[in-house]
Every structure is written in C-alpha cells, then in structure tokens.
Motif scaffolding. Sequence first.
Motif, PDB file in Angstrom:
ATOM      1  N   ASP A 123      -8.657  -3.811   3.230  1.00  0.00           N
ATOM      2  CA  ASP A 123      -7.245  -3.952   2.868  1.00  0.00           C
ATOM      3  C   ASP A 123      -6.582  -4.769   3.967  1.00  0.00           C
ATOM      4  OD1 ASP A 123      -5.419  -2.103   0.694  1.00  0.00           O
ATOM      5  OD2 ASP A 123      -4.306  -3.174   2.266  1.00  0.00           O
ATOM      6  N   ASN A 124      -5.572  -5.550   3.616  1.00  0.00           N
ATOM      7  CA  ASN A 124      -4.914  -6.339   4.661  1.00  0.00           C
ATOM      8  C   ASN A 124      -3.773  -5.591   5.320  1.00  0.00           C
ATOM      9  OD1 ASN A 124      -3.104  -6.517   2.559  1.00  0.00           O
ATOM     10  ND2 ASN A 124      -2.652  -8.686   2.840  1.00  0.00           N
ATOM     11  N   TYR A 183       2.771   1.748  -3.385  1.00  0.00           N
ATOM     12  CA  TYR A 183       1.827   2.282  -4.384  1.00  0.00           C
ATOM     13  C   TYR A 183       1.588   3.773  -4.127  1.00  0.00           C
ATOM     14  CZ  TYR A 183      -2.542   2.497  -7.152  1.00  0.00           C
ATOM     15  OH  TYR A 183      -3.524   2.806  -8.055  1.00  0.00           O
ATOM     16  N   GLY A 190      -8.703  -4.400  -1.377  1.00  0.00           N
ATOM     17  CA  GLY A 190      -7.359  -3.955  -1.753  1.00  0.00           C
ATOM     18  C   GLY A 190      -7.447  -2.482  -2.106  1.00  0.00           C
ATOM     19  N   SER A 191      -8.155  -1.765  -1.221  1.00  0.00           N
ATOM     20  CA  SER A 191      -8.524  -0.376  -1.534  1.00  0.00           C
ATOM     21  C   SER A 191      -7.328   0.560  -1.543  1.00  0.00           C
ATOM     22  CB  SER A 191      -9.543   0.126  -0.520  1.00  0.00           C
ATOM     23  OG  SER A 191      -9.009  -0.007   0.785  1.00  0.00           O
ATOM     24  N   GLY A 192      -6.280   0.219  -0.789  1.00  0.00           N
ATOM     25  CA  GLY A 192      -5.114   1.103  -0.723  1.00  0.00           C
ATOM     26  C   GLY A 192      -5.363   2.274   0.212  1.00  0.00           C
ATOM     27  N   ASN A 233      -4.336   3.953 -13.565  1.00  0.00           N
ATOM     28  CA  ASN A 233      -5.153   2.912 -12.928  1.00  0.00           C
ATOM     29  C   ASN A 233      -6.180   3.546 -12.001  1.00  0.00           C
ATOM     30  OD1 ASN A 233      -5.683   0.087 -11.891  1.00  0.00           O
ATOM     31  ND2 ASN A 233      -4.981   1.079 -10.022  1.00  0.00           N
ATOM     32  N   ARG A 234      -5.711   4.508 -11.234  1.00  0.00           N
ATOM     33  CA  ARG A 234      -6.577   5.166 -10.259  1.00  0.00           C
ATOM     34  C   ARG A 234      -7.691   5.959 -10.988  1.00  0.00           C
ATOM     35  NH1 ARG A 234      -7.061   4.283  -4.954  1.00  0.00           N
ATOM     36  NH2 ARG A 234      -8.017   6.107  -4.045  1.00  0.00           N
ATOM     37  N   VAL A 288      -9.311  -3.879  -7.748  1.00  0.00           N
ATOM     38  CA  VAL A 288      -8.549  -3.001  -8.635  1.00  0.00           C
ATOM     39  C   VAL A 288      -7.076  -3.019  -8.221  1.00  0.00           C
ATOM     40  CG1 VAL A 288      -8.324  -0.640  -9.509  1.00  0.00           C
ATOM     41  CG2 VAL A 288     -10.590  -1.611  -9.099  1.00  0.00           C
ATOM     42  N   ALA A 289      -6.241  -3.500  -9.139  1.00  0.00           N
ATOM     43  CA  ALA A 289      -4.788  -3.587  -8.913  1.00  0.00           C
ATOM     44  C   ALA A 289      -4.468  -4.363  -7.640  1.00  0.00           C
ATOM     45  CB  ALA A 289      -4.160  -2.186  -8.886  1.00  0.00           C
ATOM     46  N   VAL A 290      -5.190  -5.443  -7.406  1.00  0.00           N
ATOM     47  CA  VAL A 290      -4.916  -6.232  -6.198  1.00  0.00           C
ATOM     48  C   VAL A 290      -4.705  -7.712  -6.508  1.00  0.00           C
ATOM     49  CG1 VAL A 290      -7.365  -6.493  -5.576  1.00  0.00           C
ATOM     50  CG2 VAL A 290      -5.638  -6.674  -3.809  1.00  0.00           C
ATOM     51  N   ALA A 313       0.835  -1.207   0.000  1.00  0.00           N
ATOM     52  CA  ALA A 313       0.000   0.000   0.000  1.00  0.00           C
ATOM     53  C   ALA A 313       0.870   1.258   0.000  1.00  0.00           C
ATOM     54  CB  ALA A 313      -0.928  -0.016   1.215  1.00  0.00           C
ATOM     55  N   ASP A 327      -8.202  -9.997   4.695  1.00  0.00           N
ATOM     56  CA  ASP A 327      -7.416 -10.501   3.580  1.00  0.00           C
ATOM     57  C   ASP A 327      -8.345 -10.994   2.472  1.00  0.00           C
ATOM     58  OD1 ASP A 327      -5.690 -12.255   1.945  1.00  0.00           O
ATOM     59  OD2 ASP A 327      -4.237 -11.781   3.515  1.00  0.00           O
ATOM     60  N   MET A 328      -8.069 -10.580   1.248  1.00  0.00           N
ATOM     61  CA  MET A 328      -8.951 -10.994   0.136  1.00  0.00           C
ATOM     62  C   MET A 328      -8.934 -12.508  -0.063  1.00  0.00           C
ATOM     63  SD  MET A 328      -7.116 -10.145  -3.468  1.00  0.00           S
ATOM     64  CE  MET A 328      -5.343  -9.958  -3.489  1.00  0.00           C
TER      65      MET A 328
HETATM   66  N1  SAM Z   1      -7.192  -0.499  -5.335  1.00  0.00           N
HETATM   67  C1  SAM Z   1      -6.327   0.657  -5.162  1.00  0.00           C
HETATM   68  C2  SAM Z   1      -6.085   1.287  -6.512  1.00  0.00           C
HETATM   69  O1  SAM Z   1      -6.188   0.608  -7.512  1.00  0.00           O
HETATM   70  O2  SAM Z   1      -5.765   2.482  -6.559  1.00  0.00           O
HETATM   71  C3  SAM Z   1      -5.000   0.270  -4.489  1.00  0.00           C
HETATM   72  C4  SAM Z   1      -4.152  -0.714  -5.259  1.00  0.00           C
HETATM   73  S1  SAM Z   1      -2.609  -1.124  -4.468  1.00  0.00           S
HETATM   74  C5  SAM Z   1      -1.592  -1.460  -5.883  1.00  0.00           C
HETATM   75  C6  SAM Z   1      -2.928  -2.772  -3.855  1.00  0.00           C
HETATM   76  C7  SAM Z   1      -3.554  -2.813  -2.472  1.00  0.00           C
HETATM   77  O3  SAM Z   1      -3.984  -4.153  -2.199  1.00  0.00           O
HETATM   78  C8  SAM Z   1      -2.594  -2.435  -1.346  1.00  0.00           C
HETATM   79  O4  SAM Z   1      -3.166  -1.455  -0.534  1.00  0.00           O
HETATM   80  C9  SAM Z   1      -2.380  -3.728  -0.582  1.00  0.00           C
HETATM   81  O5  SAM Z   1      -2.170  -3.530   0.806  1.00  0.00           O
HETATM   82  C10 SAM Z   1      -3.663  -4.473  -0.876  1.00  0.00           C
HETATM   83  N2  SAM Z   1      -3.533  -5.938  -0.774  1.00  0.00           N
HETATM   84  C11 SAM Z   1      -2.530  -6.719  -1.252  1.00  0.00           C
HETATM   85  N3  SAM Z   1      -2.760  -8.004  -0.968  1.00  0.00           N
HETATM   86  C12 SAM Z   1      -3.941  -8.047  -0.291  1.00  0.00           C
HETATM   87  C13 SAM Z   1      -4.705  -9.095   0.287  1.00  0.00           C
HETATM   88  N4  SAM Z   1      -4.281 -10.358   0.245  1.00  0.00           N
HETATM   89  N5  SAM Z   1      -5.867  -8.779   0.898  1.00  0.00           N
HETATM   90  C14 SAM Z   1      -6.288  -7.489   0.964  1.00  0.00           C
HETATM   91  N6  SAM Z   1      -5.602  -6.448   0.437  1.00  0.00           N
HETATM   92  C15 SAM Z   1      -4.440  -6.726  -0.178  1.00  0.00           C
END
Ligand code: SAM
Length: 271
Positions: free
Chosen positions: A110-111, A27, A84-86, A61-62, A163-165, A24, A135-136
Amino acid sequence: SLNWTHEDPDYLPPEIDTSRPSIARVYDAFLGGKDNFAVDRAVALEGMKHFPDGGEGARQNRAMLFRGVKFMAEQGIDQFLDIGSGLPTMDNTHSVAQRVNPDARVVYVDNDPIVLAHARALLRTDEKTRVLTADMREPEKIFNHPEVEGFLDFSRPIGLLLVAVVHHLGDDEGPEGLVDAYKARMAPGSYLQLTHFCSCAPEVRALEGVLLTMLGTGRARDMSEIVRFFDGLEPVEPGVVHVPEWRPERPVTYPLGLGGICIAGGVARKP
Ligand code: SAM
C-alpha cells in the motif's frame, strides 16, 4: 515499538498526516473501523449523506475479496500479492489464504504508510506474510523490492489482488497499461482478482463527486471499462459482476440495492 496505537494513544509516527484525509483511513471509516481520524470521518460522513449505502458497498467488496482469495487458494495458489491492501480489519487476505493452505505466502502493498504501521504490529510473528510501502504505479519497484524478491516466486503462479484500488488511478495515468504490466509478469496459471467502483447508477456519480472533491481520487468506471482490465485472461465463472453476485455463499436477494451495485469485479486466470 510499532504497536503505537495501543501503547501510547497520543503518539503518531511523523509520516502519518492527520491534517488531510487518506484513502485507506476513509475506507476504514466506511467499514466502521477505528483506525481513522476526524478528517477521514468527515469525508465518509459527506459520502454517506449522498450515498447512504457506502458502508454496505465497502463491506460487500471486502466479502468478495475474501471469497476470491479462498477460491484461488483452493485452486492451489500459494502466493499472493495484494496491492492497495488497505488497513488490516476483522479478517485479512493472509488469514483467509492460510486457512486453506497454512504455507501460503502473502505480500501486502500500500502506498499509505499507516498500513505498514498497523500491519507490522499485527504481523510481528508471522513469517509467511510481509507488508511494504510502495506505489502500484511503479510495478518494477514492487517486483524488485527486497521484501518481494526471493519471497514470491514469479516463475510460479501467483494470485494478484487489485481490489478497489485501480479506481484511484486517473485516466491520464494509464490504468489499463499498468494492469497489463502486472499481467505480463504473472506466470501462466496465475489469477487476477480486480474490483472497481462502478458507475452503474446516477447515485454513484454523487458519491464519486464527493470523493473526487474531498479526497482527490475515486473514479467510477462503467462495466465495459472494468471488463477490459481482464483482457487476455480467462474469466472464472460468473465473470465480471456486481460484487455480491460473485460466487456468493448464500442466495443473493434482489434488488441488490446501491451498496450492492457500486462495486463490480471478478477473478480471471492467465492461460
Ligand atoms: N484492497 C482493500 C479492499 O478492497 O478491502 C482496500 C481498498 S481501499 C478502497 C484502497 C487502498 O488502496 C487504500 O488503502 C489506499 O491507500 C491504496 N492505494 C491507493 N492508491 C494507491 C497506489 N497508487 N499505490 C498503492 N496503494 C494505493
């Protein structure tokens, strides 16, 4: 108070580990944010050395994330699960959705515990938006979480954001089966928005190498693999594309550049 970044710059909650980079925060560093530490900036800087358009990729992406949320809200979706909201940034899913429908509900998942710390401070007075650490890879825990149950109604359509997760899941973690578990729980008329790091150019492989080495995660997959995540759903025009090409608000200029092609995705509806 949870607003620790502003009140006491030296205080860090014990669950925040600044000795190792976090996805997070890396990113956030790519996006030019301020909620990152030296270990995170080191990963972003090394990534930029190999892939100077990394920041542009994250911004594109955002921007697509927000166009997708706006689209879904305009179709009548009034509840969103953003996994995986960031870290919160300039604009966020709940503000975009609530600009279309002030009653729209959003759950951020988000984790990384730093997301909860920052988002809680931001959302203190917002009753339509919740944030939780989960955790997703454990969909049932998310569906049955006390913050989700009774707040989102899974018998009605939702907007699910991955999104991007999903590129943070290894092949051995069965990313397709996991996405299927979410799709199975969505009511007909729901939407999935998914974007993914895309192995569309050799340069992307170089960035992938840096991420896998320094962060331990961040797998690029090819277009056909990304398309497969939408199996069983009806694609919304224009389908799965490089993110700048997804329903752009201004004409797209070609060539897209590496920042424009490194992430691909789309939005699709459950029939
Ligand atoms: N979705 C946002 C965007 O696209 O702007 C943020 C994307 S960022 C690249 C990826 C996010 O996913 C990070 O905040 C990270 O902590 C989270 N993440 C990664 N693995 C994860 C998991 N197993 N469960 C939940 N969140 C996760």
